[in-house]
Write a protein that holds these residues in place. Structure first.
Motif, mmCIF file in Angstrom:
data_model
loop_
_atom_site.group_PDB
_atom_site.id
_atom_site.type_symbol
_atom_site.label_atom_id
_atom_site.label_comp_id
_atom_site.label_asym_id
_atom_site.label_seq_id
_atom_site.Cartn_x
_atom_site.Cartn_y
_atom_site.Cartn_z
ATOM 1 N N LEU A 216 0.932 -0.963 0.029
ATOM 2 C CA LEU A 216 -0.128 0.080 -0.090
ATOM 3 C C LEU A 216 1.012 1.417 -0.244
ATOM 4 C CD1 LEU A 216 -2.380 -1.054 2.599
ATOM 5 C CD2 LEU A 216 -3.303 -0.997 0.049
ATOM 6 N N ALA A 217 1.930 0.996 0.953
ATOM 7 C CA ALA A 217 3.071 2.693 0.595
ATOM 8 C C ALA A 217 3.340 2.439 -0.199
ATOM 9 C CB ALA A 217 4.023 2.175 1.907
ATOM 10 N N SER A 218 3.744 1.335 -0.797
ATOM 11 C CA SER A 218 4.761 1.929 -2.787
ATOM 12 C C SER A 218 3.447 2.614 -3.049
ATOM 13 C CB SER A 218 4.899 0.307 -2.569
ATOM 14 O OG SER A 218 5.909 0.103 -1.574
ATOM 15 N N VAL A 219 2.074 2.234 -3.904
ATOM 16 C CA VAL A 219 1.454 2.570 -4.376
ATOM 17 C C VAL A 219 1.260 4.200 -3.857
ATOM 18 C CG1 VAL A 219 -1.287 2.370 -5.456
ATOM 19 C CG2 VAL A 219 0.698 -0.304 -5.063
ATOM 20 N N ALA A 220 0.668 4.353 -3.058
ATOM 21 C CA ALA A 220 0.485 5.563 -2.260
ATOM 22 C C ALA A 220 2.111 6.898 -2.674
ATOM 23 C CB ALA A 220 0.764 5.784 -0.666
ATOM 24 N N ASN A 221 3.180 6.168 -2.417
ATOM 25 C CA ASN A 221 4.372 6.732 -2.563
ATOM 26 C C ASN A 221 3.906 6.729 -4.540
ATOM 27 O OD1 ASN A 221 6.963 8.395 -2.117
ATOM 28 N ND2 ASN A 221 8.283 6.281 -2.518
ATOM 29 N N TYR A 222 4.500 6.145 -5.192
ATOM 30 C CA TYR A 222 3.717 6.401 -6.403
ATOM 31 C C TYR A 222 2.908 7.700 -6.982
ATOM 32 C CZ TYR A 222 4.994 5.298 -11.609
ATOM 33 O OH TYR A 222 4.839 4.678 -12.658
ATOM 34 N N PHE A 223 2.046 7.750 -6.198
ATOM 35 C CA PHE A 223 1.292 8.735 -6.395
ATOM 36 C C PHE A 223 1.681 10.191 -6.575
ATOM 37 C CE2 PHE A 223 -3.476 6.494 -7.497
ATOM 38 C CZ PHE A 223 -3.299 5.775 -8.813
ATOM 39 N N HIS A 224 1.903 9.877 -4.501
ATOM 40 C CA HIS A 224 2.254 11.055 -4.437
ATOM 41 C C HIS A 224 3.713 11.713 -5.230
ATOM 42 C CE1 HIS A 224 3.174 13.931 -1.209
ATOM 43 N NE2 HIS A 224 4.752 13.520 -1.209
ATOM 44 N N GLN A 225 4.119 10.738 -5.325
ATOM 45 C CA GLN A 225 5.705 11.394 -6.028
ATOM 46 C C GLN A 225 5.210 11.930 -6.992
ATOM 47 O OE1 GLN A 225 8.373 12.137 -4.703
ATOM 48 N NE2 GLN A 225 7.893 10.980 -2.735
ATOM 49 N N HIS A 226 3.946 11.391 -7.988
ATOM 50 C CA HIS A 226 3.389 11.922 -9.431
ATOM 51 C C HIS A 226 3.189 13.555 -9.722
ATOM 52 C CE1 HIS A 226 5.672 8.078 -10.736
ATOM 53 N NE2 HIS A 226 6.369 8.557 -12.006
ATOM 54 N N GLY A 227 2.213 13.953 -7.901
ATOM 55 C CA GLY A 227 2.091 14.620 -8.942
ATOM 56 C C GLY A 227 0.281 14.808 -8.172
ATOM 57 N N TRP A 228 -0.196 13.767 -7.731
ATOM 58 C CA TRP A 228 -1.631 14.080 -6.653
ATOM 59 C C TRP A 228 -1.812 14.538 -5.915
ATOM 60 C CZ3 TRP A 228 -5.394 9.609 -8.294
ATOM 61 C CH2 TRP A 228 -5.865 9.785 -7.083
ATOM 62 N N LYS A 229 -3.065 15.442 -6.147
ATOM 63 C CA LYS A 229 -3.278 16.846 -5.334
ATOM 64 C C LYS A 229 -4.874 15.868 -4.423
ATOM 65 C CE LYS A 229 -3.004 20.256 -8.622
ATOM 66 N NZ LYS A 229 -3.738 21.422 -9.435
ATOM 67 N N PRO A 230 -4.349 16.257 -3.563
ATOM 68 C CA PRO A 230 -5.428 15.713 -2.370
ATOM 69 C C PRO A 230 -6.645 16.418 -2.445
ATOM 70 C CG PRO A 230 -3.130 16.303 -0.907
ATOM 71 C CD PRO A 230 -2.925 17.050 -2.620
ATOM 72 N N GLY A 231 -7.540 15.560 -2.404
ATOM 73 C CA GLY A 231 -9.257 16.108 -2.931
ATOM 74 C C GLY A 231 -9.445 16.558 -3.920
ATOM 75 N N GLY A 232 -8.107 16.380 -5.301
ATOM 76 C CA GLY A 232 -8.680 17.002 -6.362
ATOM 77 C C GLY A 232 -9.884 15.790 -7.546
ATOM 78 N N GLU A 233 -10.696 16.478 -8.145
ATOM 79 C CA GLU A 233 -11.196 15.769 -8.873
ATOM 80 C C GLU A 233 -10.619 14.883 -9.739
ATOM 81 O OE1 GLU A 233 -14.419 15.181 -9.093
ATOM 82 O OE2 GLU A 233 -15.191 16.572 -8.215
ATOM 83 N N VAL A 234 -11.041 13.206 -10.527
ATOM 84 C CA VAL A 234 -10.391 12.672 -11.113
ATOM 85 C C VAL A 234 -10.194 13.289 -12.736
ATOM 86 C CG1 VAL A 234 -9.390 10.262 -12.333
ATOM 87 C CG2 VAL A 234 -9.544 11.010 -9.708
ATOM 88 N N ALA A 235 -12.006 12.402 -12.779
ATOM 89 C CA ALA A 235 -12.386 12.806 -14.092
ATOM 90 C C ALA A 235 -14.324 12.928 -13.462
ATOM 91 C CB ALA A 235 -12.570 11.866 -14.638
ATOM 92 N N ALA A 236 -14.540 14.315 -14.543
ATOM 93 C CA ALA A 236 -16.044 14.939 -14.489
ATOM 94 C C ALA A 236 -16.938 14.113 -15.778
ATOM 95 C CB ALA A 236 -16.425 15.604 -14.492
ATOM 96 N N GLN A 237 -17.737 13.712 -16.119
ATOM 97 C CA GLN A 237 -18.741 14.037 -17.386
ATOM 98 C C GLN A 237 -18.812 15.356 -17.668
ATOM 99 O OE1 GLN A 237 -21.470 10.421 -17.135
ATOM 100 N NE2 GLN A 237 -21.067 10.181 -19.047
ATOM 101 N N ALA A 238 -18.730 15.327 -19.151
ATOM 102 C CA ALA A 238 -18.817 16.367 -20.190
ATOM 103 C C ALA A 238 -20.120 15.771 -21.092
ATOM 104 C CB ALA A 238 -17.507 16.761 -20.484
ATOM 105 N N GLN A 239 -20.423 16.889 -21.438
ATOM 106 C CA GLN A 239 -21.860 17.273 -22.641
ATOM 107 C C GLN A 239 -21.170 17.952 -23.496
ATOM 108 O OE1 GLN A 239 -25.436 18.749 -21.309
ATOM 109 N NE2 GLN A 239 -26.720 18.242 -23.017
ATOM 110 N N ALA A 240 -21.148 17.596 -25.242
ATOM 111 C CA ALA A 240 -20.827 18.146 -26.463
ATOM 112 C C ALA A 240 -21.953 18.671 -26.894
ATOM 113 C CB ALA A 240 -19.975 17.357 -27.208
#
Length: 335
Positions: A216-240
């Motif tokens: 778990l710590a290794s995956v978490a560290n991978y995300f942290h080191q690559h710039g994960w934004k705490p509380g940030g959105e990941v994706a949201a649907q869009a209408q075209a």
């Protein structure tokens, strides 16, 4: 030195070198050069390195597998493989069973806990399918016999040979993993083990197969080191809009704002700040094109696996786990 004595010396050297060369002819093309590089960089014994590589086998099944990755499928065919009620239900059960450790790890690295779980779910069904190939077989096969990506896999093989024992789950010739040489519950390549793997249980050894704190710590560290934004959105649907511009997904950090996308005919289906930076991803669902805004945290997931389909599967499983962990009835996949 007189010519006769010089000739005798040369012949003596040749007599010593020739049998060694003949006895250690390359088992795999390019093996000797790699051994020289690793030995020069690490001081490891060339004979032992050669023996390790000589023992590795070229596997045709590995070459066959890498030629048909799941990520080549359209979303409508890719999604049912990974985003399933069973995988979500298993993720919820896994979270409930290890919630204290998962939440503590997520808090330490400022990442969302459900995404740590979702990664393990997509990669290995929470540790149930970690791969049965010998890692040395996989990396030797792809480094020496797969020209399209030989440079990448040779680098990974070199890194594996250079890793200290403290970062390995066992002897090199016993390690198992995927057809691409990835190891453990989180399927870390050797370069990721070197850069991001963590000894979270403080036993002086990183074990991505059997130590849940390390995993778990290794995956978490991978995300942290690559710039994960705490509380940030990941994706949201869009209408075209009907006249929306056709835009290609950019596998780069998001730069264009939602306000700029609205001018091009795309709007989020939920209320969001107009200056939020995003990329636009269009997926082919069973019912036609499906548009998504993807944000910095989505981009971070694509550093783990470059496919946007993979990142979207992780996002949908993570959301379903987060909603279902406190609701036993919530086991259906997200839309």
């Amino acid at each position: 030195m007189p010519m006769s004595r010089c000739l005798v010396a040369v012949l003596a050297v040749c007599a010593f070198v020739a049998p060694w060369t003949m006895a250690h002819a390359e088992t795999h093309p390019g093996e000797a050069a790699l051994v020289r590089e690793v030995a020069a960089d690490t001081g490891k014994d060339p004979a032992k390195l050669t023996a390790l590589l000589d023992g590795a086998q070229k596997q045709q099944s590995i070459l066959d597998a890498i030629s048909r990755p799941a990520e080549s499928k359209p979303w409508k065919d890719y999604r049912p493989i990974f985003v399933t009620p069973e995988r979500i239900q298993d993720g919820i059960a896994f979270y409930r069973a290890h919630r204290a450790l998962i939440d503590a790890t997520a808090k330490k690295y400022d990442v969302a806990p459900q995404y740590l779980i979702a990664i393990l779910g997509v990669e290995t069904r929470y540790g149930h399918i970690t791969g049965k190939y010998k890692v040395l077989d996989a990396l030797v096969t792809l480094a020496f016999y797969y020209p399209p990506r030989a440079k990448f896999f040779r680098k990974e093989l070199k890194t594996l040979l250079e890793l200290p024992d403290s970062k390995l789950a066992g002897p090199l010739d016993t390690l198992t993993g995927s057809y691409a040489g990835a190891q453990g519950w989180g399927q870390f390549m050797p370069s990721s083990i070197k850069a991001y793997a963590v000894d979270a249980d403080h036993d002086g050894h990183i074990d991505l197969h059997d130590s849940l704190p390390d995993i778990l710590a290794s995956v978490a560290n991978y995300f942290h080191q690559h710039g994960w934004k705490p509380g940030g959105e990941v994706a949201a649907q869009a209408q075209a809009q009907p006249d929306a511009s056709v835009l290609k997904y950019r596998a780069k950090p998001p730069r264009r704002t939602l306000e700029q996308y609205e001018a091009l005919g795309y709007a989020p289906l939920q209320r969001m700040k107009p200056d939020t930076a995003a990329n636009l991803l269009t997926l082919q669902s069973e019912h036609g094109p499906q548009h998504w805004f993807t944000f910095q945290n989505f981009y971070v997931i694509t550093r783990y696996n470059r496919s946007p389909l993979y990142a979207m599967a992780v996002r949908q499983i993570a959301d379903a786990i987060a909603h279902g962990v406190d609701d036993p009835a919530a086991v259906e996949a997200a839309p």
